[in-house]
Design a protein around this motif. Structure first.
Motif: not given
Ligand SMILES: [Zn+2]
Length: 472
Positions: A210, A212-213, A232, A234, A236
């Motif tokens: 991901c 993002n994370c 995901c 998170c 996303f």
């Molecule tokens: Zn994520």
């Protein structure tokens, strides 16, 4: 516009034809001259000449093809200024100076932050649009220095990060380009494109982290490598699509694509909808994304929204394969033998080439593989996965870049899996010999299906071998 800018512009325009910066700088010469006199910041003044504004296209693969298609589409509706295959601000400045038109369309390749100056380009071109194709790992070396993927990704992101107006057009199926859009939704409009059709599924899809994370993404569907439908923990996930491929029919000689659109047009500042059926040559899965990117960008920036459906049909229904840039992968029929050849500098590109070749393969295959250089082990690993996935009966290995020693190392790894693989230590410096030998290997192959791809100079090598095979 200040006097200094006007003088610089005049000198650049007049001096343009008298290039003294050596070959290759011709296209950018007016820009080089201008920025020497007025400074890079002077480009900001030039950018104001465009009544509508500039659109910049970037990504790892598909930039040139998408730019070519977008230029065809927008030119139908208005006068544009454009440049492609450019990696410097000078190429864009030249187009500002030497061309006319209310809208600019510029391809911009960025390898890293230092050489690419993406934030400076954003500031002085002041684009009303940034278009992202897809982002994947490519050459990890820039000017002899390792360029980590995070820095590469950051450089691509910087091109749109400071935008406060306009529209970002981005691939929703690619988590990396999708996140760039999501993070900018608070500042600008974002138009997402992607696939929403049952007809496409990649069997060797690649699950990536991901952006993002950092956790591994969960895919419910893969379309092409790391592009697909993903979520995901998170939060996303793939964004909703503004332009989507909803249906595709694969024929022997043509493909029929059904596309739906509902997006924000920047120029007229309102939402527009369209429905399209287009018939194209069997141009490969990756060109579905290039078609979607160009159609989305076109519909986002054309001043003539009433033209969208007719213009797209006119351009795509009359498309032949000549829109593929020189040196890129093509399959040629040389007297009943199918040879697929062209550049595949990164894992994503070589896989696309393999998928395209697979449309033709109907018997034992030979793989002529051109290797990456030193410090490019990651590229080799991605490449080798693709070589194996093609299940070739015979493999030939040739250095694709400078280092013959490193190519031999890669060959030794390949040999463990393919004991009768051959190695030809062709030197990079003797390009003529190399082109001759590679042409001969393809032409005299014992196999009816030959794929020749990997690293190598696009125009100086791949395009010339292609022409030799076709012409003589
Ligand atoms: Zn994520």
């Amino acid at each position: 516009m200040s006097i200094k800018i006007n003088i610089a512009k005049f000198i650049a325009k007049v001096g343009g034809p008298f290039s003294r910066f050596g070959p290759g700088s011709g296209k950018s010469f007016a820009g080089i001259l201008f920025t020497k006199i007025a400074g890079v910041d002077g480009v900001l003044e030039l950018s104001k000449d465009l009544d509508i504004g500039s659109v910049i296209l970037t990504g790892t693969n598909g930039k040139t093809t998408t730019t070519t298609l977008l230029i065809k589409l927008l030119s139908n509706d208005t006068q544009i200024r454009s440049s492609y295959e450019s990696n410097t601000i000078n190429a864009i400045a030249s187009a500002f100076i030497q061309q006319n038109g209310e809208l600019g369309v510029f391809e911009y390749g960025i390898r890293n932050i230092k050489y690419g100056v993406p934030d400076t380009v954003q500031r002085v071109v002041d684009p009303i649009g940034v278009v992202y194709t897809t982002i994947s790992q490519e050459h990890t070396q820039v000017a002899g220095i390792k360029n980590p993927f995070e820095d590469y990704y950051k450089a691509k992101r910087l091109l749109s990060q400071a935008m406060t107006r306009g529209v970002i057009v981005t691939n929703a199926d690619d988590p990396r380009t999708a996140l760039i859009g999501i993070d900018k939704e608070k500042d600008v409009r974002v138009n997402y494109y992607g696939i929403e059709s049952e007809g496409i599924e990649d069997i060797n899809g690649e699950d990536i982290a991901c952006p993002n994370c950092g956790e591994k993404l969960t895919y419910s569907k893969h379309f092409l490598n790391h592009r697909g439908i993903y979520t995901c923990s998170c939060g996303f996930k793939r964004p909703d699509l503004n332009v989507k491929l909803t249906d595709i029919e694969f024929g022997q000689d043509t493909w029929k694509l059904t596309i739906e659109g509902d997006l924000f047009n920047y120029t007229v500042s309102k939402n527009v909808k369209f429905d399209l059926d287009i018939t194209v040559p069997p141009f490969g899965f990756h060109n579905i994304y290039n078609a979607l990117a160009s159609i989305t960008a076109y519909a986002t920036f054309t001043p003539k929204v009433e033209n969208i459906e007719t213009t797209v049909k006119k351009i795509f229904n009359n498309l032949d394969m000549s829109f593929i840039p020189p040196g890129r992968f093509e399959v040629v029929d040389i007297g009943g033998k199918y040879v697929g050849l062209g550049q595949g500098d990164n894992g994503d590109a070589i896989k696309i080439n393999a998928m395209f070749m697979n449309q033709y393969v109907d018997g034992p295959l030979e793989f002529i593989y051109t290797t990456p250089d030193e410090d490019e082990e990651e590229i080799f690993e991605d490449h080798f996965e693709v070589v194996k996935s093609m299940n070739p009966e015979h493999v030939i290995v040739v250095p694709g870049r400078k280092s013959i020693d490193k190519a031999r190392e890669y060959y030794e790894i390949i040999k463990k899996e393919y004991p009768d693989a051959e190695f030809y230590p062709l030197s990079y410096d003797e390009m003529e010999v190399r082109i001759e030998k590679l042409t001969e290997l393809a032409r005299n192959s014992n196999y009816d299906y030959v794929i020749m791809t990997g690293c190598g100079e696009e125009q100086a090598m791949w395009e010339r071998i292609k022409r030799k095979l076709i012409d003589d």
